[in-house]
Design a protein around this motif. Structure first.
Motif, PDB file in Angstrom:
ATOM      1  N   ALA A 127      31.257  23.443  72.018  1.00  0.00           N
ATOM      2  CA  ALA A 127      31.596  24.325  70.899  1.00  0.00           C
ATOM      3  C   ALA A 127      30.870  25.650  71.077  1.00  0.00           C
ATOM      4  O   ALA A 127      29.669  25.671  71.354  1.00  0.00           O
ATOM      5  N   GLU A 128      31.596  26.740  70.958  1.00  0.00           N
ATOM      6  CA  GLU A 128      31.004  28.075  71.062  1.00  0.00           C
ATOM      7  C   GLU A 128      30.182  28.369  69.801  1.00  0.00           C
ATOM      8  O   GLU A 128      30.512  27.898  68.712  1.00  0.00           O
ATOM      9  N   PRO A 129      29.140  29.199  69.944  1.00  0.00           N
ATOM     10  CA  PRO A 129      28.378  29.606  68.757  1.00  0.00           C
ATOM     11  C   PRO A 129      29.250  30.413  67.797  1.00  0.00           C
ATOM     12  O   PRO A 129      30.225  31.033  68.211  1.00  0.00           O
ATOM     13  N   ASP A 130      28.894  30.432  66.533  1.00  0.00           N
ATOM     14  CA  ASP A 130      29.557  31.225  65.503  1.00  0.00           C
ATOM     15  C   ASP A 130      31.033  30.858  65.346  1.00  0.00           C
ATOM     16  O   ASP A 130      31.886  31.717  65.182  1.00  0.00           O
ATOM     17  N   THR A 131      31.333  29.571  65.456  1.00  0.00           N
ATOM     18  CA  THR A 131      32.719  29.107  65.284  1.00  0.00           C
ATOM     19  C   THR A 131      32.770  27.914  64.323  1.00  0.00           C
ATOM     20  O   THR A 131      33.564  27.010  64.492  1.00  0.00           O
ATOM     21  N   GLN A 132      31.939  27.967  63.286  1.00  0.00           N
ATOM     22  CA  GLN A 132      31.816  26.834  62.368  1.00  0.00           C
ATOM     23  C   GLN A 132      33.134  26.454  61.708  1.00  0.00           C
ATOM     24  O   GLN A 132      33.403  25.265  61.495  1.00  0.00           O
ATOM     25  N   SER A 133      33.958  27.426  61.382  1.00  0.00           N
ATOM     26  CA  SER A 133      35.229  27.107  60.728  1.00  0.00           C
ATOM     27  C   SER A 133      36.117  26.250  61.627  1.00  0.00           C
ATOM     28  O   SER A 133      36.772  25.309  61.159  1.00  0.00           O
ATOM     29  N   MET A 134      36.138  26.554  62.904  1.00  0.00           N
ATOM     30  CA  MET A 134      36.966  25.782  63.834  1.00  0.00           C
ATOM     31  C   MET A 134      36.356  24.402  64.091  1.00  0.00           C
ATOM     32  O   MET A 134      37.086  23.418  64.253  1.00  0.00           O
ATOM     33  N   GLN A 135      35.022  24.331  64.089  1.00  0.00           N
ATOM     34  CA  GLN A 135      34.383  23.021  64.235  1.00  0.00           C
ATOM     35  C   GLN A 135      34.674  22.172  62.995  1.00  0.00           C
ATOM     36  O   GLN A 135      34.897  20.962  63.088  1.00  0.00           O
ATOM     37  N   ALA A 136      34.716  22.827  61.834  1.00  0.00           N
ATOM     38  CA  ALA A 136      35.067  22.113  60.595  1.00  0.00           C
ATOM     39  C   ALA A 136      36.489  21.574  60.679  1.00  0.00           C
ATOM     40  O   ALA A 136      36.762  20.462  60.216  1.00  0.00           O
ATOM     41  N   LEU A 137      37.403  22.346  61.264  1.00  0.00           N
ATOM     42  CA  LEU A 137      38.784  21.880  61.416  1.00  0.00           C
ATOM     43  C   LEU A 137      38.824  20.628  62.293  1.00  0.00           C
ATOM     44  O   LEU A 137      39.469  19.633  61.931  1.00  0.00           O
ATOM     45  N   SER A 138      38.156  20.653  63.432  1.00  0.00           N
ATOM     46  CA  SER A 138      38.142  19.474  64.310  1.00  0.00           C
ATOM     47  C   SER A 138      37.565  18.267  63.564  1.00  0.00           C
ATOM     48  O   SER A 138      38.131  17.169  63.592  1.00  0.00           O
ATOM     49  N   HIS A 139      36.441  18.473  62.896  1.00  0.00           N
ATOM     50  CA  HIS A 139      35.777  17.406  62.152  1.00  0.00           C
ATOM     51  C   HIS A 139      36.697  16.857  61.049  1.00  0.00           C
ATOM     52  O   HIS A 139      36.838  15.640  60.889  1.00  0.00           O
ATOM     53  N   PHE A 140      37.333  17.754  60.302  1.00  0.00           N
ATOM     54  CA  PHE A 140      38.239  17.369  59.222  1.00  0.00           C
ATOM     55  C   PHE A 140      39.370  16.489  59.740  1.00  0.00           C
ATOM     56  O   PHE A 140      39.714  15.474  59.124  1.00  0.00           O
ATOM     57  N   THR A 141      39.968  16.867  60.877  1.00  0.00           N
ATOM     58  CA  THR A 141      41.126  16.110  61.370  1.00  0.00           C
ATOM     59  C   THR A 141      40.734  14.678  61.721  1.00  0.00           C
ATOM     60  O   THR A 141      41.517  13.757  61.489  1.00  0.00           O
ATOM     61  N   TYR A 142      39.537  14.495  62.234  1.00  0.00           N
ATOM     62  CA  TYR A 142      39.069  13.153  62.565  1.00  0.00           C
ATOM     63  C   TYR A 142      38.927  12.309  61.289  1.00  0.00           C
ATOM     64  O   TYR A 142      39.423  11.188  61.215  1.00  0.00           O
ATOM     65  N   HIS A 143      38.255  12.869  60.300  1.00  0.00           N
ATOM     66  CA  HIS A 143      38.014  12.107  59.069  1.00  0.00           C
ATOM     67  C   HIS A 143      39.272  11.943  58.233  1.00  0.00           C
ATOM     68  O   HIS A 143      39.514  10.858  57.681  1.00  0.00           O
ATOM     69  N   GLN A 144      40.091  12.989  58.142  1.00  0.00           N
ATOM     70  CA  GLN A 144      41.309  12.922  57.337  1.00  0.00           C
ATOM     71  C   GLN A 144      42.260  11.866  57.895  1.00  0.00           C
ATOM     72  O   GLN A 144      42.963  11.203  57.155  1.00  0.00           O
ATOM     73  N   SER A 145      42.263  11.696  59.222  1.00  0.00           N
ATOM     74  CA  SER A 145      43.161  10.722  59.858  1.00  0.00           C
ATOM     75  C   SER A 145      42.500   9.351  60.023  1.00  0.00           C
ATOM     76  O   SER A 145      43.036   8.488  60.709  1.00  0.00           O
ATOM     77  N   LYS A 146      41.337   9.179  59.419  1.00  0.00           N
ATOM     78  CA  LYS A 146      40.579   7.919  59.512  1.00  0.00           C
ATOM     79  C   LYS A 146      40.303   7.541  60.976  1.00  0.00           C
ATOM     80  O   LYS A 146      40.425   6.384  61.377  1.00  0.00           O
ATOM     81  N   GLY A 147      39.951   8.550  61.759  1.00  0.00           N
ATOM     82  CA  GLY A 147      39.571   8.319  63.151  1.00  0.00           C
ATOM     83  C   GLY A 147      40.727   8.178  64.128  1.00  0.00           C
ATOM     84  O   GLY A 147      40.505   7.904  65.300  1.00  0.00           O
ATOM     85  N   GLN A 148      41.947   8.383  63.669  1.00  0.00           N
ATOM     86  CA  GLN A 148      43.107   8.237  64.563  1.00  0.00           C
ATOM     87  C   GLN A 148      43.311   9.460  65.464  1.00  0.00           C
ATOM     88  O   GLN A 148      43.800   9.332  66.581  1.00  0.00           O
ATOM     89  N   TYR A 149      42.962  10.664  64.952  1.00  0.00           N
ATOM     90  CA  TYR A 149      43.223  11.905  65.684  1.00  0.00           C
ATOM     91  C   TYR A 149      42.010  12.824  65.649  1.00  0.00           C
ATOM     92  O   TYR A 149      41.260  12.835  64.677  1.00  0.00           O
ATOM     93  N   LEU A 150      41.872  13.609  66.699  1.00  0.00           N
ATOM     94  CA  LEU A 150      40.871  14.671  66.741  1.00  0.00           C
ATOM     95  C   LEU A 150      41.541  15.891  67.349  1.00  0.00           C
ATOM     96  O   LEU A 150      41.931  15.880  68.524  1.00  0.00           O
ATOM     97  N   LEU A 151      41.699  16.937  66.543  1.00  0.00           N
ATOM     98  CA  LEU A 151      42.275  18.203  67.006  1.00  0.00           C
ATOM     99  C   LEU A 151      41.150  19.013  67.643  1.00  0.00           C
ATOM    100  O   LEU A 151      40.127  19.263  67.013  1.00  0.00           O
ATOM    101  N   CYS A 152      41.337  19.385  68.906  1.00  0.00           N
ATOM    102  CA  CYS A 152      40.281  20.107  69.615  1.00  0.00           C
ATOM    103  C   CYS A 152      40.897  21.044  70.654  1.00  0.00           C
ATOM    104  O   CYS A 152      42.095  21.267  70.648  1.00  0.00           O
ATOM    105  N   ASP A 153      40.058  21.561  71.532  1.00  0.00           N
ATOM    106  CA  ASP A 153      40.465  22.581  72.500  1.00  0.00           C
ATOM    107  C   ASP A 153      41.081  23.747  71.732  1.00  0.00           C
ATOM    108  O   ASP A 153      42.133  24.268  72.087  1.00  0.00           O
ATOM    109  N   LEU A 154      40.402  24.110  70.646  1.00  0.00           N
ATOM    110  CA  LEU A 154      40.919  25.145  69.746  1.00  0.00           C
ATOM    111  C   LEU A 154      40.683  26.522  70.346  1.00  0.00           C
ATOM    112  O   LEU A 154      39.565  26.859  70.736  1.00  0.00           O
ATOM    113  N   GLN A 155      41.743  27.315  70.412  1.00  0.00           N
ATOM    114  CA  GLN A 155      41.686  28.643  71.013  1.00  0.00           C
ATOM    115  C   GLN A 155      42.735  29.534  70.382  1.00  0.00           C
ATOM    116  O   GLN A 155      43.750  29.054  69.892  1.00  0.00           O
TER     117      GLN A 155
END
Length: 170
Positions: A117-145
């Motif tokens: 994870a790049e520095p100063d990208t908390q919003s995008m890290q929150a998105l990845s984290h959210f997708t994991y929890h919202q999907s109950k561990g089924q999905y993780l959205l990453c490689d965000l660019q």
């Protein structure tokens, strides 16, 4: 019916595709910049490559909509959705490619599909984290660019890790 004209030399590349600059020459985006993404493995004609890409983008869009609706961060997140086109001239004649609007301004790689994870990208890290929890561990959205702007983000080419490997091997 949209059409575009593209440069002959890629200006960028990822792990699997070359990226070419272009301009829409007809259709609703006529005159706007776009990009064409061509698989590196040469003349990829197999529908499965494109089917997996489009399915991943649709699922990513669903996850991003839920993130935006939850109001986790103040900036909205949008996703460039590519279209599958068949080349009609030159080197790409008869080849399938992905075409989408150009992301303007500075291009950022917010995180990777291996945990970086790049520095100063908390919003995008929150998105990845959210997708994991919202999907109950089924999905993780990453490689965000993509692009980071005053009031929003525009993403392209996300990766979705899934327990069932639904979206190909990345």
């Amino acid at each position: 019916d949209s059409q575009a004209q593209f440069e002959n030399t890629p200006f960028a590349e990822g792990g699997f595709r070359y990226v070419y600059r272009g301009v829409y020459t007809s259709g609703p985006r006529q005159g706007e910049e776009c990009v064409m993404k061509e698989f590196k493995s040469g003349g990829v004609h197999e529908d499965i490559f494109f089917k997996e890409d489009i399915e991943a983008v649709k699922k990513a869009g669903d996850l991003i909509e839920k993130f935006n609706a939850a109001g986790v961060v103040s900036k909205g997140v949008y996703l460039n959705e590519p279209e599958v086109w068949s080349g009609n001239a030159g080197r790409i004649a008869g080849h399938k490619v992905l075409v989408e609007p150009m992301i303007k301004g500075e291009y950022f790689k917010f995180n990777s599909n291996t945990g970086h994870a790049e520095p100063d990208t908390q919003s995008m890290q929150a998105l990845s984290h959210f997708t994991y929890h919202q999907s109950k561990g089924q999905y993780l959205l990453c490689d965000l660019q993509g692009g980071r702007y005053d009031g929003f983000y525009v993403l392209t080419d996300p990766v979705i890790h899934s327990k069932n490997k639904e979206f190909g091997g990345t």
